[in-house]
Design a protein around this motif. Structure first.
Motif, mmCIF file in Angstrom:
data_model
loop_
_atom_site.group_PDB
_atom_site.id
_atom_site.type_symbol
_atom_site.label_atom_id
_atom_site.label_comp_id
_atom_site.label_asym_id
_atom_site.label_seq_id
_atom_site.Cartn_x
_atom_site.Cartn_y
_atom_site.Cartn_z
ATOM 1 N N ASP A 94 7.721 -3.500 10.133
ATOM 2 C CA ASP A 94 8.910 -3.514 10.978
ATOM 3 C C ASP A 94 9.989 -2.568 10.460
ATOM 4 O O ASP A 94 11.003 -2.360 11.126
ATOM 5 C CB ASP A 94 9.489 -4.939 11.066
ATOM 6 C CG ASP A 94 8.572 -5.874 11.847
ATOM 7 O OD1 ASP A 94 7.828 -5.384 12.725
ATOM 8 O OD2 ASP A 94 8.601 -7.087 11.576
ATOM 9 N N LEU A 95 9.798 -1.997 9.279
ATOM 10 C CA LEU A 95 10.761 -1.045 8.738
ATOM 11 C C LEU A 95 10.775 0.227 9.579
ATOM 12 O O LEU A 95 9.748 0.622 10.136
ATOM 13 C CB LEU A 95 10.397 -0.642 7.309
ATOM 14 C CG LEU A 95 10.650 -1.622 6.182
ATOM 15 C CD1 LEU A 95 10.153 -1.037 4.862
ATOM 16 C CD2 LEU A 95 12.119 -1.974 6.080
ATOM 17 N N SER A 96 11.916 0.886 9.612
ATOM 18 C CA SER A 96 11.966 2.196 10.269
ATOM 19 C C SER A 96 11.126 3.164 9.440
ATOM 20 O O SER A 96 10.978 2.979 8.222
ATOM 21 C CB SER A 96 13.406 2.700 10.353
ATOM 22 O OG SER A 96 13.884 3.043 9.063
ATOM 23 N N PRO A 97 10.570 4.191 10.072
ATOM 24 C CA PRO A 97 9.791 5.175 9.307
ATOM 25 C C PRO A 97 10.601 5.792 8.169
ATOM 26 O O PRO A 97 10.080 6.000 7.077
ATOM 27 C CB PRO A 97 9.404 6.230 10.347
ATOM 28 C CG PRO A 97 9.513 5.544 11.650
ATOM 29 C CD PRO A 97 10.577 4.493 11.502
ATOM 30 N N GLU A 98 11.881 6.056 8.414
ATOM 31 C CA GLU A 98 12.718 6.678 7.396
ATOM 32 C C GLU A 98 12.895 5.764 6.184
ATOM 33 O O GLU A 98 12.795 6.214 5.033
ATOM 34 C CB GLU A 98 14.093 7.045 7.980
ATOM 35 C CG GLU A 98 14.031 8.093 9.074
ATOM 36 C CD GLU A 98 13.563 7.553 10.435
ATOM 37 O OE1 GLU A 98 13.091 8.370 11.242
ATOM 38 O OE2 GLU A 98 13.642 6.327 10.676
ATOM 39 N N ARG A 99 13.128 4.496 6.431
ATOM 40 C CA ARG A 99 13.337 3.552 5.322
ATOM 41 C C ARG A 99 12.034 3.339 4.548
ATOM 42 O O ARG A 99 12.035 3.303 3.315
ATOM 43 C CB ARG A 99 13.877 2.223 5.841
ATOM 44 C CG ARG A 99 14.265 1.298 4.724
ATOM 45 C CD ARG A 99 15.212 0.221 5.157
ATOM 46 N NE ARG A 99 15.452 -0.669 4.031
ATOM 47 C CZ ARG A 99 15.466 -1.974 4.117
ATOM 48 N NH1 ARG A 99 15.303 -2.567 5.281
ATOM 49 N NH2 ARG A 99 15.666 -2.710 3.050
ATOM 50 N N ALA A 100 10.927 3.195 5.269
ATOM 51 C CA ALA A 100 9.632 3.009 4.599
ATOM 52 C C ALA A 100 9.303 4.231 3.743
ATOM 53 O O ALA A 100 8.898 4.101 2.586
ATOM 54 C CB ALA A 100 8.530 2.756 5.625
ATOM 55 N N PHE A 101 9.507 5.429 4.290
ATOM 56 C CA PHE A 101 9.175 6.637 3.535
ATOM 57 C C PHE A 101 10.112 6.825 2.348
ATOM 58 O O PHE A 101 9.678 7.259 1.277
ATOM 59 C CB PHE A 101 9.178 7.876 4.424
ATOM 60 C CG PHE A 101 8.628 9.072 3.720
ATOM 61 C CD1 PHE A 101 7.270 9.197 3.487
ATOM 62 C CD2 PHE A 101 9.473 10.066 3.236
ATOM 63 C CE1 PHE A 101 6.745 10.289 2.803
ATOM 64 C CE2 PHE A 101 8.967 11.162 2.558
ATOM 65 C CZ PHE A 101 7.606 11.271 2.335
ATOM 66 N N ALA A 102 11.378 6.498 2.524
ATOM 67 C CA ALA A 102 12.327 6.619 1.410
ATOM 68 C C ALA A 102 11.858 5.776 0.225
ATOM 69 O O ALA A 102 11.951 6.201 -0.929
ATOM 70 C CB ALA A 102 13.723 6.193 1.849
ATOM 71 N N TYR A 103 11.319 4.603 0.499
ATOM 72 C CA TYR A 103 10.805 3.738 -0.562
ATOM 73 C C TYR A 103 9.483 4.283 -1.123
ATOM 74 O O TYR A 103 9.322 4.426 -2.340
ATOM 75 C CB TYR A 103 10.610 2.308 -0.029
ATOM 76 C CG TYR A 103 9.883 1.411 -0.983
ATOM 77 C CD1 TYR A 103 10.538 0.855 -2.075
ATOM 78 C CD2 TYR A 103 8.522 1.144 -0.820
ATOM 79 C CE1 TYR A 103 9.863 0.039 -2.977
ATOM 80 C CE2 TYR A 103 7.846 0.338 -1.709
ATOM 81 C CZ TYR A 103 8.517 -0.214 -2.781
ATOM 82 O OH TYR A 103 7.841 -1.001 -3.677
ATOM 83 N N LEU A 104 8.539 4.594 -0.249
ATOM 84 C CA LEU A 104 7.197 4.979 -0.690
ATOM 85 C C LEU A 104 7.144 6.357 -1.349
ATOM 86 O O LEU A 104 6.292 6.595 -2.202
ATOM 87 C CB LEU A 104 6.225 4.935 0.492
ATOM 88 C CG LEU A 104 5.968 3.532 1.034
ATOM 89 C CD1 LEU A 104 5.211 3.603 2.355
ATOM 90 C CD2 LEU A 104 5.218 2.689 0.017
ATOM 91 N N SER A 105 8.039 7.250 -0.986
ATOM 92 C CA SER A 105 8.015 8.587 -1.585
ATOM 93 C C SER A 105 8.472 8.558 -3.042
ATOM 94 O O SER A 105 8.251 9.516 -3.778
ATOM 95 C CB SER A 105 8.870 9.565 -0.780
ATOM 96 O OG SER A 105 10.238 9.191 -0.815
#
Length: 144
Positions: A11-22
């Motif tokens: 349910d996370l926004s793509p930007e928030r998920a990527f900010a964490y995973l990157s």
């Protein structure tokens, strides 16, 4: 080359998920097969950024040094290497409804004398997939 891949939805926004995973050092929070990941570079994540990791495989911990080799949009790819294996880990995040879909792909090229056994090692590498994807899904849920 042995390839292991899978996707999870969040349910996370793509930007928030990527900010964490990157921030690859977070991998140890969701991948039980990689219990240690430490940043070696300072500043924001960029191509050339380095990490030290310890990967657990078949009951042994093996050090592996990673470097970010691609970073564009919501895509990151790292190259890891030690005396036994060269690994390429990719994370891609794309929009999915109101949340996102995360695809994680790991490619392994076995080196040295064990290279001859590479075709027989695929099931062992595949066994790393489900715990990592389950951990990833749970971690992303905890961030919502």
């Amino acid at each position: 080359m042995i390839t292991v891949s899978g996707s999870v939805k969040s349910d996370l926004s793509p930007e928030r998920a990527f900010a964490y995973l990157s921030q690859f050092e977070h991998t140890s929070e969701w991948d039980p097969g990689t219990p240690v990941v430490e940043k070696r570079s300072q500043g924001p994540v960029a191509v050339g950024h380095r990490y030290h990791a310890e990967a657990e495989f078949r009951g042994k911990r093996n050090p592996i040094e990673y470097e970010v080799i691609e970073l564009e949009g919501n895509h990151i790819k790292l190259r890891g290497e030690n005396k036994s294996v060269t690994a390429f880990d990719s994370i891609d995040v794309k929009p999915d409804g109101t949340g996102c879909e995360v695809t994680y792909t790991a490619e392994f090229a076995v080196k040295g004398p064990a290279k001859i056994l590479q075709p027989f090692l695929k099931p062992a590498f595949n066994s790393l997939r489900d715990p990592a994807l389950n951990g990833l899904k749970q971690k992303l849920q905890s961030l919502t």
